[in-house]
Design a protein around this motif. Structure first.
Motif, mmCIF file in Angstrom:
data_model
loop_
_atom_site.group_PDB
_atom_site.id
_atom_site.type_symbol
_atom_site.label_atom_id
_atom_site.label_comp_id
_atom_site.label_asym_id
_atom_site.label_seq_id
_atom_site.Cartn_x
_atom_site.Cartn_y
_atom_site.Cartn_z
ATOM 1 N N LEU A 11 73.486 83.754 63.830
ATOM 2 C CA LEU A 11 74.465 84.623 64.496
ATOM 3 C C LEU A 11 75.057 85.631 63.513
ATOM 4 O O LEU A 11 75.239 86.805 63.853
ATOM 5 C CB LEU A 11 75.555 83.784 65.154
ATOM 6 N N ASP A 12 75.344 85.185 62.297
ATOM 7 C CA ASP A 12 75.859 86.078 61.264
ATOM 8 C C ASP A 12 74.850 87.189 60.958
ATOM 9 O O ASP A 12 75.222 88.355 60.821
ATOM 10 C CB ASP A 12 76.168 85.268 59.996
ATOM 11 N N GLN A 13 73.589 86.834 60.879
ATOM 12 C CA GLN A 13 72.554 87.818 60.570
ATOM 13 C C GLN A 13 72.278 88.756 61.744
ATOM 14 O O GLN A 13 71.888 89.909 61.536
ATOM 15 C CB GLN A 13 71.277 87.119 60.105
ATOM 16 N N LEU A 14 72.466 88.285 62.972
ATOM 17 C CA LEU A 14 72.391 89.194 64.126
ATOM 18 C C LEU A 14 73.447 90.283 63.986
ATOM 19 O O LEU A 14 73.172 91.467 64.197
ATOM 20 C CB LEU A 14 72.619 88.445 65.443
ATOM 21 N N GLN A 15 74.646 89.882 63.615
ATOM 22 C CA GLN A 15 75.724 90.850 63.436
ATOM 23 C C GLN A 15 75.425 91.790 62.277
ATOM 24 O O GLN A 15 75.711 92.987 62.357
ATOM 25 C CB GLN A 15 77.052 90.118 63.221
ATOM 26 N N LYS A 60 72.701 92.760 73.058
ATOM 27 C CA LYS A 60 72.473 91.804 74.161
ATOM 28 C C LYS A 60 72.372 90.381 73.627
ATOM 29 O O LYS A 60 72.953 89.455 74.209
ATOM 30 C CB LYS A 60 71.210 92.162 74.940
ATOM 31 N N LEU A 61 71.635 90.200 72.536
ATOM 32 C CA LEU A 61 71.502 88.854 71.974
ATOM 33 C C LEU A 61 72.852 88.319 71.518
ATOM 34 O O LEU A 61 73.182 87.149 71.760
ATOM 35 C CB LEU A 61 70.503 88.854 70.809
ATOM 36 N N GLY A 66 77.694 84.768 72.742
ATOM 37 C CA GLY A 66 79.150 84.778 72.718
ATOM 38 C C GLY A 66 79.772 85.254 71.421
ATOM 39 O O GLY A 66 80.899 84.872 71.096
ATOM 40 N N VAL A 67 79.043 86.107 70.682
ATOM 41 C CA VAL A 67 79.616 86.682 69.467
ATOM 42 C C VAL A 67 79.679 88.198 69.597
ATOM 43 O O VAL A 67 78.862 88.803 70.287
ATOM 44 C CB VAL A 67 78.830 86.287 68.190
ATOM 45 N N LYS A 68 80.650 88.780 68.932
ATOM 46 C CA LYS A 68 80.795 90.230 68.943
ATOM 47 C C LYS A 68 79.822 90.835 67.939
ATOM 48 O O LYS A 68 79.807 90.429 66.771
ATOM 49 C CB LYS A 68 82.221 90.633 68.583
ATOM 50 N N PRO A 69 79.028 91.811 68.354
ATOM 51 C CA PRO A 69 78.066 92.389 67.424
ATOM 52 C C PRO A 69 78.726 93.094 66.247
ATOM 53 O O PRO A 69 78.166 93.129 65.149
ATOM 54 C CB PRO A 69 77.266 93.366 68.280
ATOM 55 N N ASP A 70 79.923 93.626 66.441
ATOM 56 C CA ASP A 70 80.565 94.421 65.397
ATOM 57 C C ASP A 70 81.498 93.611 64.498
ATOM 58 O O ASP A 70 82.325 94.166 63.800
ATOM 59 C CB ASP A 70 81.315 95.592 66.014
#
Length: 166
Positions: A11-15, A60-61, A66-70
């Motif tokens: 999730l951290d790396q998606l952000q 979208k991912l 349930g995490v904010k992308p920014d």
């Protein structure tokens, strides 16, 4: 976000990749406008479109999980964007052919950051059993590789490096 599991890293790396893409989009647009070579300019415009698509997919991912992308700021891409502006858009480059040759490595450095991010994320998604995420990330990875290969082709056989050497 506390990092206590592979899912947390994922999730951290998606952000991180969302932030990286968001930062690189503006400079890729600027590089596309600055490029004199038609093929290079078109490739950069297409690259910007691909980055925008990647931003939307990652957003979208993030939302699905349930995490904010920014919520993350990618300092690595911040540095690469600064370098791209300094070395690809510098007022000190007066020859258009030389500028085009300088633009390509700046773009490719940013692309290689994205390749590492997408590849790692796809591997994490596979390990976590997130098959839908993995498919999306693999598609982003493949498109990013295509853009990188296209840029190499423009430099090597498309004449940009030859024109700059003249």
């Amino acid at each position: 976000m506390a990092i206590n599991s592979l899912k947390d890293i994922y999730l951290d790396q998606l952000q991180d990749i969302w932030s990286a893409n968001t930062q690189s989009l503006s400079v890729v647009t600027e590089l596309g406008r600055a490029a004199e070579n038609k093929d290079l300019s078109e490739a950069l415009i297409d690259g910007g479109n691909g980055i925008a698509d990647g931003i939307a997919e990652i957003e979208k991912l993030c939302n699905d999980h349930g995490v904010k992308p920014d919520a993350e700021h990618c300092k690595g891409m911040e540095g690469l964007v600064k370098e791209a502006r300094a070395h690809g858009l510098s007022d000190e480059i007066s020859d258009a052919d030389v500028r085009d040759a300088a633009i390509i490595p700046q773009y490719q450095r940013m692309v290689h950051y994205a390749l590492a991010g997408y590849g790692t994320l796809a591997a994490f998604a596979n390990r976590l059993g997130l098959d839908g995420d993995a498919a999306v990330l693999k598609k982003c990875l493949d498109q990013t590789y295509d853009g990188d290969r296209r840029m190499t082709e423009i430099a090597m056989t498309g004449g940009v490096n030859k024109d700059a050497a003249s």
